[in-house]
Write an enzyme that holds these catalytic residues in place. Structure first.
Site, PDB file in Angstrom:
ATOM      1  N   ASN A 215       0.719  -1.256  -0.252  1.00  0.00           N
ATOM      2  CA  ASN A 215       0.375   0.010   0.303  1.00  0.00           C
ATOM      3  C   ASN A 215       0.848   1.155  -0.181  1.00  0.00           C
ATOM      4  OD1 ASN A 215       0.564   1.026   2.938  1.00  0.00           O
ATOM      5  ND2 ASN A 215      -0.412  -1.332   3.133  1.00  0.00           N
ATOM      6  N   HIS A 216       0.026   2.948  -0.156  1.00  0.00           N
ATOM      7  CA  HIS A 216       1.213   3.191  -0.060  1.00  0.00           C
ATOM      8  C   HIS A 216       1.986   3.691   0.927  1.00  0.00           C
ATOM      9  CE1 HIS A 216      -0.030   4.060  -4.196  1.00  0.00           C
ATOM     10  NE2 HIS A 216      -1.763   3.942  -3.949  1.00  0.00           N
TER      11      HIS A 216
END
Ligand code: PMT
Length: 405
Positions: A215-216
């Protein structure tokens, strides 16, 4: 570019510079301290002035540079006493073998050594010299004495030395000295004696040896909490998947997956006072990890990945607490894209948290990978506090203020 740092703001730092080539790096230490809000008085030995001009430090610190014990400005106290009394911290960077020997023997034949003897402020040393001088029994005995008297020491590092040789003796980089200054100043902070565990970054769930589901999360929020807790005197363990520089004075555990994070968190929090789960933990992972890189089949055929559930780390921590061990206080984060407060409140209750920090990760200036965040704090007694857009450093300080209260 540094902004004002709370633990350094308006602190009187005496920066002693002695005669080694690393004196040029002391200029960067001075500059970074000033930019972070400290009041820096520079004291140079005679030898230091052969490497760097006092004007360099004067221009960076916007304050006079001191070197002469007998230059007493009219109407003022003698400099070594006035400077020694005003200091919150004495940093000597670089500290040569000669200066260390003087300090270890209580000599006071110039302004810097007289200040070192006279000041009640803590002392931080950043030694710099050739390897043989560092390893010499005289230098090692001096270091042992200075450490026993309470001095903190940062470095020396391995690397290229003034002679061109490679070895131990190089002064550590300015960023590491700033980290050591923050640790030294924070030692008596309001979290002194606390053990704090922080998680940061997004977990990476392996698909095959070269691919993962991620994820970011950049780790910025978690690192800000870890650094703020360290600056306030806590002993901090940072459990992270992020590739940011390890903060000085923090125990850092690097890992990838949610399962690894679960094991590390359970181990680190057995005796902890506080757990802050800022990491973005994947709820799902591939049910099986391919042993070899998955190959394309044909031109258009896709691949189906079957996902299974990851453990819920905070739920496991809550279970550990029920069994009688685990952190005193637990703070979670909620990353939401809709129904922010209702979803966050649900997580606060299900995960048995004291506080949840709700952030809307669909905003451009908040959540993932930016330096700012806009959060609402939800407390277990039903209260809440919406904060405006702040830096992640400021958010971290406010979270710790609440936990402390
Ligand atoms: O790292 P940055 O780029 O600075 O971004 C910061 C951030 C957006 C990642 C951070 O502010 C944040 O919101 N972190 C939590 C992200 C998340 O996983 O939220 P969640 O709503 O899915 O989980 C709720 C809480 O349970 C979190 O504290 C999470 O760490 C924890 N959790 C989640 C899943 C799981 N299996 N176990 C958990 O313990």
């Amino acid at each position: 570019m540094l902004t004002t740092i709370k633990v350094l703001h308006n602190k009187h730092i005496l920066l002693g510079v002695t005669g080694g080539i690393a004196a040029y790096k002391a200029a960067m230490v001075c500059s970074q301290l000033v930019q972070a809000g400290a009041l820096v008085d520079v004291v140079m030995t005679e030898a230091a002035q052969k490497f760097v001009a006092p004007l360099t430090f004067q221009a960076l610190a916007h304050r006079p540079v001191y070197s002469d014990m007998f230059a007493i400005p009219p109407g003022q106290n003698i400099p070594h006493i006035a400077l020694a009394d005003a200091a919150d911290l004495l940093v000597i960077a670089p500290a040569t073998a000669h200066t260390l020997a003087k300090l270890a023997n209580g000599l006071a034949d110039d302004l810097l050594s007289a200040i070192a003897l006279a000041t009640p402020a803590p002392l931080l040393l950043a030694p710099a010299m050739e390897t043989d001088m560092w390893r010499h029994p005289a230098t090692q005995a001096n270091m042992e004495k200075l450490r026993a008297w309470g001095a903190s020491v940062v470095g020396p590092a391995e690397g290229r030395l003034a002679s061109g040789a490679m070895g131990q003796g190089r002064m550590v980089e300015p960023e590491e000295i700033i980290g050591a200054v923050r640790v030294a100043l924070g030692r008596r902070g309001d979290l002194a004696g606390w053990r704090v565990v922080v998680t940061a970054g997004g977990t990476r769930e392996a698909i095959d040896p070269v691919r993962f589901i991620g994820n970011h999360s950049s780790g910025k929020m978690g690192y800000a909490v870890a650094i703020a807790a360290r600056d306030r005197g806590a002993a901090v363990t940072l459990i992270t998947t992020a590739a940011l520089p390890d903060p000085f004075g923090v125990e850092v555990i690097h890992l990838d997956s949610a399962e690894q994070m679960l094991a590390a968190v359970l181990e680190a929090t057995r005796q902890a006072d506080l757990l802050v789960m800022a990491a973005a933990v994947a709820d799902f992972r591939p049910k099986s990890v391919a042993e070899q890189k998955i190959k394309k089949k044909g031109d258009s055929e896709g691949v189906t990945l079957e996902l299974g559930r990851n453990p819920d780390i905070l739920a496991e921590v809550a279970a550990q607490k029920m069994a009688g061990y685990g952190p005193q206080h637990t703070v979670g984060f909620a990353a939401e894209t809709e129904d922010l407060l209702a979803n966050a409140r649900g997580k606060l209750e299900r995960k048995k948290l004291d506080l949840i920090v709700a952030n809307d990760v669909s905003a451009n200036d908040a959540g993932f990978a930016v330096d700012t965040n806009r959060v609402t704090l939800l407390f277990k007694d039903g209260q809440s506090e919406a904060l405006p857009l702040l830096s992640k450093v400021e958010v971290a300080e406010i979270i710790l203020d609440h936990v402390k209260r």
